[in-house]
Design an enzyme around this catalytic site. Sequence first.
Site, PDB file in Angstrom:
ATOM      1  N   THR A  12       1.403   4.926 -29.756  1.00  0.00           N
ATOM      2  CA  THR A  12       1.783   6.107 -30.506  1.00  0.00           C
ATOM      3  C   THR A  12       1.396   7.386 -29.807  1.00  0.00           C
ATOM      4  OG1 THR A  12       1.493   4.989 -32.614  1.00  0.00           O
ATOM      5  CG2 THR A  12       1.668   7.354 -32.683  1.00  0.00           C
ATOM      6  N   LYS A  44       7.786   6.506 -36.208  1.00  0.00           N
ATOM      7  CA  LYS A  44       6.493   7.029 -36.648  1.00  0.00           C
ATOM      8  C   LYS A  44       6.559   8.473 -37.114  1.00  0.00           C
ATOM      9  CE  LYS A  44       4.941   4.323 -32.837  1.00  0.00           C
ATOM     10  NZ  LYS A  44       4.377   4.451 -31.516  1.00  0.00           N
ATOM     11  N   GLY A  58       4.153  12.811 -39.150  1.00  0.00           N
ATOM     12  CA  GLY A  58       4.042  11.887 -38.030  1.00  0.00           C
ATOM     13  C   GLY A  58       2.705  11.181 -38.149  1.00  0.00           C
ATOM     14  N   SER A 137      -2.476   7.785 -28.735  1.00  0.00           N
ATOM     15  CA  SER A 137      -2.921   7.384 -27.401  1.00  0.00           C
ATOM     16  C   SER A 137      -2.528   8.371 -26.314  1.00  0.00           C
ATOM     17  CB  SER A 137      -2.349   6.008 -27.045  1.00  0.00           C
ATOM     18  OG  SER A 137      -2.781   5.051 -27.962  1.00  0.00           O
ATOM     19  N   CYS A 171       1.214   7.953 -19.899  1.00  0.00           N
ATOM     20  CA  CYS A 171       0.481   7.020 -20.759  1.00  0.00           C
ATOM     21  C   CYS A 171       1.239   5.704 -20.896  1.00  0.00           C
ATOM     22  CB  CYS A 171       0.280   7.656 -22.140  1.00  0.00           C
ATOM     23  SG  CYS A 171      -0.565   6.581 -23.318  1.00  0.00           S
ATOM     24  N   THR A 174       2.798   4.762 -24.389  1.00  0.00           N
ATOM     25  CA  THR A 174       3.809   5.671 -24.921  1.00  0.00           C
ATOM     26  C   THR A 174       5.134   5.368 -24.232  1.00  0.00           C
ATOM     27  OG1 THR A 174       2.119   7.382 -25.220  1.00  0.00           O
ATOM     28  CG2 THR A 174       4.411   8.109 -25.228  1.00  0.00           C
TER      29      THR A 174
END
Length: 185
Positions: A12, A44, A58, A137, A171, A174
């Site tokens: 996320t 999300k 979110g 994250s 990331c 992601t």
Amino acid sequence: MSEERFPGWHGTTIVAVRKGGKVVVAGDGQVSLGQTVIKGTARKVRRIAPGGRDIVCGFAGSTADAFTLLERLERKLESAPGQLQRAAVELAKDWRMDKYLRNLEAMLIVTDGAELYVITGAGDVLEPEHDATAIGSGGNYALAAARALYQYEPDAEVIARRALEIAAEICVYTNGNMTVESISK
């Protein structure tokens, strides 16, 4: 998220940008368990409408926990129509004080187009100083990108999308499958 209770769960990135009379919230679609992508198309970022007034939310963390919190937020907003700050503070108080809610593992970004908040289980209701915020994250990557783009790009949606793209490039938790919601004052 507690590593003891949820070992290896990652995923996320949610970013929100307020500019030009609107707020854009963008989130990626990846949910990972350790080094495995469990799902790449999770949604999300959602729009709720308690009392007929749109709120964009979110969430990062456990999906079930986030939905529990969103339901509670809706009830708070129904009790205090048009008062997002009050509802957010009441939710944060309940979240911190209630034995059941205290164990929920999630964070929320909420906006009505004018106000923008991050709500945490530590009892925080934070309003970003620089009209951009991010959680999850890849949140720090997305936030850094959004703040760097903010002074050069006039459109909040372009900033949010590009910030999430940059976070996805950096990331591993992601991805680029975006859900984007926009709301105006």
